[in-house]
Design a protein around this motif. Structure first.
Motif, PDB file in Angstrom:
ATOM      1  N   PHE A 281       8.535   0.458   4.399  1.00 21.72           N
ATOM      2  CA  PHE A 281       8.015  -0.533   5.335  1.00 21.72           C
ATOM      3  C   PHE A 281       6.740  -0.061   6.017  1.00 21.72           C
ATOM      4  O   PHE A 281       6.500   1.132   6.178  1.00 21.72           O
ATOM      5  N   ASP A 282       5.929  -1.046   6.408  1.00 24.60           N
ATOM      6  CA  ASP A 282       4.729  -0.773   7.198  1.00 24.60           C
ATOM      7  C   ASP A 282       5.164  -0.490   8.626  1.00 24.60           C
ATOM      8  O   ASP A 282       5.915  -1.284   9.212  1.00 24.60           O
TER       9      ASP A 282
ATOM     10  N   ASN B 274       5.143   2.299  18.596  1.00 30.47           N
ATOM     11  CA  ASN B 274       5.997   3.486  18.692  1.00 30.47           C
ATOM     12  C   ASN B 274       5.600   4.540  17.665  1.00 30.47           C
ATOM     13  O   ASN B 274       5.079   4.214  16.603  1.00 30.47           O
ATOM     14  N   PRO B 275       5.885   5.823  17.954  1.00 30.18           N
ATOM     15  CA  PRO B 275       5.565   6.892  16.999  1.00 30.18           C
ATOM     16  C   PRO B 275       6.275   6.688  15.664  1.00 30.18           C
ATOM     17  O   PRO B 275       7.389   6.165  15.620  1.00 30.18           O
ATOM     18  N   ILE B 276       5.605   7.098  14.573  1.00 28.42           N
ATOM     19  CA  ILE B 276       6.148   6.975  13.218  1.00 28.42           C
ATOM     20  C   ILE B 276       7.555   7.577  13.133  1.00 28.42           C
ATOM     21  O   ILE B 276       8.463   6.982  12.566  1.00 28.42           O
TER      22      ILE B 276
ATOM     23  N   VAL C 148       2.818   3.983   4.998  1.00 27.60           N
ATOM     24  CA  VAL C 148       4.137   3.365   4.911  1.00 27.60           C
ATOM     25  C   VAL C 148       5.219   4.402   5.196  1.00 27.60           C
ATOM     26  O   VAL C 148       4.997   5.601   5.062  1.00 27.60           O
ATOM     27  N   ILE C 149       6.373   3.921   5.616  1.00 26.15           N
ATOM     28  CA  ILE C 149       7.527   4.779   5.880  1.00 26.15           C
ATOM     29  C   ILE C 149       8.578   4.469   4.821  1.00 26.15           C
ATOM     30  O   ILE C 149       8.830   3.300   4.515  1.00 26.15           O
TER      31      ILE C 149
ATOM     32  N   ASP D  65       0.839  -1.186   0.000  1.00 26.84           N
ATOM     33  CA  ASP D  65       0.000   0.000   0.000  1.00 26.84           C
ATOM     34  C   ASP D  65       0.879   1.243   0.000  1.00 26.84           C
ATOM     35  O   ASP D  65       1.636   1.476   0.928  1.00 26.84           O
ATOM     36  N   LYS D  66       0.796   2.044  -1.037  1.00 33.73           N
ATOM     37  CA  LYS D  66       1.695   3.194  -1.177  1.00 33.73           C
ATOM     38  C   LYS D  66       1.099   4.484  -0.588  1.00 33.73           C
ATOM     39  O   LYS D  66       1.476   5.571  -0.953  1.00 33.73           O
TER      40      LYS D  66
END
Length: 140
Positions: A111-112, A117-119, A7-8, A2-3
């Motif tokens: 990555f998902d 924890n915070p993003i 995602v990070i 999922d873009k």
């Protein structure tokens, strides 16, 4: 994968050719030398069965022995010197792309995030590991 915003993405340009970057990223003897986010952590053990359906596990520990955990998953796709995707044990997906740029290599990791924890903390932690990888690869 999922873009959308869930995602990070992190990246680094490594001053080494893609075949070397791939080797340093995937060979357990190298993984144990770079796979930590800070100097007070280390990876005493790594196993890597680099193929679709293959498993990997790295043991990450605080050097003072106060905490440690296994980080592992199963590969979904492996394209030599190009692309790796895997699922972590908790079901999150990770994709790593290796892009040759003459004598350098751009490594992009998507990555998902996990929900504990915070993003920003997750992005900083993964980026620190990637920066450590860059340093290791460039010193070889």
């Amino acid at each position: 994968m999922d873009k959308n915003n869930s995602v990070i993405t992190i990246e680094a340009i490594v001053h080494a050719p893609v075949e070397k970057v791939w080797e340093y990223w995937t060979v357990p003897d190298h993984i144990t030398k770079w796979n930590n986010a800070s100097d007070d952590w280390h990876t005493p053990h790594a196993e890597n069965d680099l193929r679709a359906g293959g498993k990997f596990v790295t043991r990450m520990e605080a050097k003072d022995g106060s905490f440690g955990f296994d980080f592992g998953g199963i590969y979904d796709e492996v394209r030599d010197q190009e692309f790796i995707s895997y699922k972590l044990e908790d079901g999150r997906k990770v994709e790593i792309t290796f892009i040759p740029l003459e004598n350098d290599t751009k490594v992009v990791e998507v990555f998902d995030p996990e929900t504990t924890n915070p993003i920003e903390m997750q992005q900083e932690g993964w980026q620190s590991i990637l920066n450590n990888f860059k340093k290791h690869a460039e010193q070889q």
